[in-house]
Design an enzyme around this catalytic site. Structure first.
Site, PDB file in Angstrom:
ATOM      1  N   ARG A   1      -0.310  -6.208   1.985  1.00 58.07           N
ATOM      2  CA  ARG A   1      -0.133  -6.972   0.749  1.00 58.07           C
ATOM      3  C   ARG A   1      -0.439  -6.118  -0.487  1.00 58.07           C
ATOM      4  NH1 ARG A   1      -3.685 -11.131  -1.786  1.00 58.07           N
ATOM      5  NH2 ARG A   1      -2.371 -12.669  -2.851  1.00 58.07           N
TER       6      ARG A   1
ATOM      7  N   HIS B   1       2.040  -5.756  -3.709  1.00 58.13           N
ATOM      8  CA  HIS B   1       1.606  -6.130  -5.053  1.00 58.13           C
ATOM      9  C   HIS B   1       1.546  -4.926  -5.986  1.00 58.13           C
ATOM     10  CE1 HIS B   1      -0.198 -10.390  -4.277  1.00 58.13           C
ATOM     11  NE2 HIS B   1       0.895 -10.170  -3.573  1.00 58.13           N
ATOM     12  N   ASP B   2       1.408  -3.741  -5.431  1.00 56.32           N
ATOM     13  CA  ASP B   2       1.472  -2.522  -6.233  1.00 56.32           C
ATOM     14  C   ASP B   2       2.907  -2.256  -6.673  1.00 56.32           C
ATOM     15  OD1 ASP B   2       0.535  -0.100  -7.416  1.00 56.32           O
ATOM     16  OD2 ASP B   2       1.254   1.013  -5.686  1.00 56.32           O
TER      17      ASP B   2
ATOM     18  N   VAL C   1       4.750  -4.264  -9.541  1.00 50.50           N
ATOM     19  CA  VAL C   1       4.248  -4.169 -10.920  1.00 50.50           C
ATOM     20  C   VAL C   1       4.461  -2.740 -11.420  1.00 50.50           C
ATOM     21  CG1 VAL C   1       2.278  -4.539 -12.445  1.00 50.50           C
ATOM     22  CG2 VAL C   1       2.528  -5.930 -10.378  1.00 50.50           C
TER      23      VAL C   1
ATOM     24  N   GLY D   1       6.409  -0.484 -10.397  1.00 50.42           N
ATOM     25  CA  GLY D   1       6.671   0.502  -9.359  1.00 50.42           C
ATOM     26  C   GLY D   1       5.463   0.841  -8.497  1.00 50.42           C
TER      27      GLY D   1
ATOM     28  N   ASP E   1       2.861   2.807  -7.808  1.00 48.11           N
ATOM     29  CA  ASP E   1       2.139   3.856  -8.522  1.00 48.11           C
ATOM     30  C   ASP E   1       0.624   3.756  -8.402  1.00 48.11           C
ATOM     31  OD1 ASP E   1       1.630   1.619 -10.024  1.00 48.11           O
ATOM     32  OD2 ASP E   1       2.542   2.357 -11.886  1.00 48.11           O
TER      33      ASP E   1
ATOM     34  N   ASN F   1      -3.928 -11.791  -7.696  1.00 43.29           N
ATOM     35  CA  ASN F   1      -4.857 -10.865  -7.038  1.00 43.29           C
ATOM     36  C   ASN F   1      -6.326 -11.273  -7.117  1.00 43.29           C
ATOM     37  OD1 ASN F   1      -2.732  -9.074  -6.394  1.00 43.29           O
ATOM     38  ND2 ASN F   1      -2.862  -8.091  -8.399  1.00 43.29           N
TER      39      ASN F   1
ATOM     40  N   PRO G   1       5.625 -12.334  -6.942  1.00 43.67           N
ATOM     41  CA  PRO G   1       6.164 -13.664  -6.616  1.00 43.67           C
ATOM     42  C   PRO G   1       5.056 -14.681  -6.369  1.00 43.67           C
ATOM     43  CG  PRO G   1       7.168 -11.955  -5.238  1.00 43.67           C
ATOM     44  CD  PRO G   1       6.064 -11.299  -5.992  1.00 43.67           C
TER      45      PRO G   1
ATOM     46  N   HIS H   1       4.789 -12.139   6.076  1.00 42.42           N
ATOM     47  CA  HIS H   1       3.892 -13.287   6.258  1.00 42.42           C
ATOM     48  C   HIS H   1       3.761 -13.686   7.723  1.00 42.42           C
ATOM     49  CE1 HIS H   1       4.043 -14.806   1.803  1.00 42.42           C
ATOM     50  NE2 HIS H   1       3.377 -13.680   1.952  1.00 42.42           N
ATOM     51  N   THR H   2       4.291 -12.867   8.603  1.00 41.34           N
ATOM     52  CA  THR H   2       3.966 -13.033  10.018  1.00 41.34           C
ATOM     53  C   THR H   2       2.522 -12.590  10.262  1.00 41.34           C
ATOM     54  OG1 THR H   2       4.663 -12.517  12.281  1.00 41.34           O
ATOM     55  CG2 THR H   2       4.764 -10.723  10.714  1.00 41.34           C
TER      56      THR H   2
ATOM     57  N   ASP I   1       1.350 -17.931   9.880  1.00 42.53           N
ATOM     58  CA  ASP I   1       2.159 -18.346  11.032  1.00 42.53           C
ATOM     59  C   ASP I   1       1.201 -18.523  12.218  1.00 42.53           C
ATOM     60  OD1 ASP I   1       1.764 -15.928  12.428  1.00 42.53           O
ATOM     61  OD2 ASP I   1       3.888 -15.469  12.595  1.00 42.53           O
TER      62      ASP I   1
ATOM     63  N   THR J   1       0.544 -16.886  14.813  1.00 44.48           N
ATOM     64  CA  THR J   1      -0.067 -15.660  15.354  1.00 44.48           C
ATOM     65  C   THR J   1      -0.327 -14.682  14.216  1.00 44.48           C
ATOM     66  OG1 THR J   1       2.170 -14.826  15.812  1.00 44.48           O
ATOM     67  CG2 THR J   1       0.999 -15.905  17.633  1.00 44.48           C
TER      68      THR J   1
END
Length: 321
Positions: A65, A69-70, A73, A75, A77, A97, A167, A197-198, A242, A244
């Site tokens: 994640r 999330h990097d 925003v 690119g 970086d 975050n 998102p 998100h698995t 999910d 598992t």
């Protein structure tokens, strides 16, 4: 006539230089970037990631994640790693975050170890995030891919850009498609990368509205989640994304097909023709999901990298040099 030819040649030369400059950010990245500089980089990152997951499997989802999330925003970086200072508007404090992003201490450990084996700071924090994401997926039973390397680290961060570009769990399908398009990613990338998100868990505050107010949800599933997530309070209580959450499989997609997506933004993938078709396809085809996931991760990792003389190689991932 001769003047015209010279002018034409000059125009072609300038156009060629412009094209090379435009393409250079991607062409500089290479899976072999550290082969000669410091060949021990990849084995070292892999070892630290595996050690962290041996202590807590959930950390794999957290590291994956961080890379997402990097990249979303400004690119890929390493800007998400910067702490708040009078001159740094830390992305750690952005809504997606704050009290949620985790794994920073693992990145610190990786940075310490790679700088030790390399003898000096030659590995960027941005590259560490990209490799740690891949190694986390592999450690939890998922596919591998060759991570393109050579990114440099930002000297700035943007909390406002993080709030605007990452998102949200409440997004509908048109907003998700637009959000990914803004990053140069298409609808297939949206579905495939949502498949991350698995792995992992979500906090009650991110799925409360879905389980109490939405209708496109399995009633028994909603009732079960209501025992975890009350209408008032318990914002940080966790539920798996999910069935598992520590295994990189296709249960995420089969859950969506059964109206058991935890987040509104996950279940929304069934609201469109192409995205719904992809969800149903991946729910029954692990091999294709793995192959497409690897391709989309490479594509995401190419979002606006800093290369050449732009940015820096941080000595400490939490602060600029």
């Amino acid at each position: 006539m001769e003047k015209m030819n010279i002018k034409s040649l000059l125009y072609l030369f300038v156009s060629l230089i412009s094209c090379i400059a435009t393409a250079s950010s991607n062409s500089v990245l290479s899976s072999h970037y550290y082969d000669r500089i410091c060949p021990e980089v990849l084995p070292t990152i892999k070892r630290v990631v595996e050690d962290a997951l041996a202590q807590e499997q959930r950390m794999g989802a957290s590291l994956l994640r961080l890379h997402f999330h990097d990249c979303f925003v400004n690119g890929c970086d390493g800007s998400i790693l910067l702490d708040q200072t009078p001159t740094i508007d830390s992305e750690k404090n952005a809504a997606p975050n704050a009290n949620s992003a985790r794994g920073f201490e693992v990145i610190d450990k990786i940075k310490d170890e790679v700088d030790k084996v390399c003898g000096r700071p030659v590995v960027s924090c941005a590259d560490i995030l990209a490799v740690a994401a891949r190694d986390s997926v592999v450690a939890l039973g998922g596919p591998s891919w060759k991570v393109r390397l050579g990114r440099r680290d930002s000297t700035t961060a943007s909390q406002s850009a993080a709030n605007a570009n990452i998102p949200a769990p409440s997004m509908n399908l048109p907003d998700l498609i637009k959000n990914f398009e803004d990053q140069g990613l298409d609808e297939e990338d949206l579905v495939v990368l949502s498949g991350a998100h698995t792995l992992g868990f979500a906090q009650c505050r991110n799925f409360r509205d879905r389980i109490y107010n939405e209708t496109n949800i399995d009633p028994a599933f909603a009732s079960h989640l209501q025992t975890i997530c009350p209408q008032v309070g318990g914002d940080s209580r966790l539920a798996p994304l999910d069935p598992t959450p520590n295994s990189f499989d296709v249960k995420y997609f089969s859950s969506l097909a059964s109206k058991k997506g935890l987040l509104s933004s996950d279940q929304a993938l069934l609201d469109g023709g192409e995205t719904a078709e992809l969800v149903l396809k991946y729910s029954g085809d692990t091999e294709e999901f793995w192959e497409d996931f690897a391709e989309s991760m490479i594509k995401m990792g190419d979002i606006k990298p800093l290369t050449g003389n732009r940015g820096e190689i941080r000595n400490d991932c939490r602060k600029v040099n």
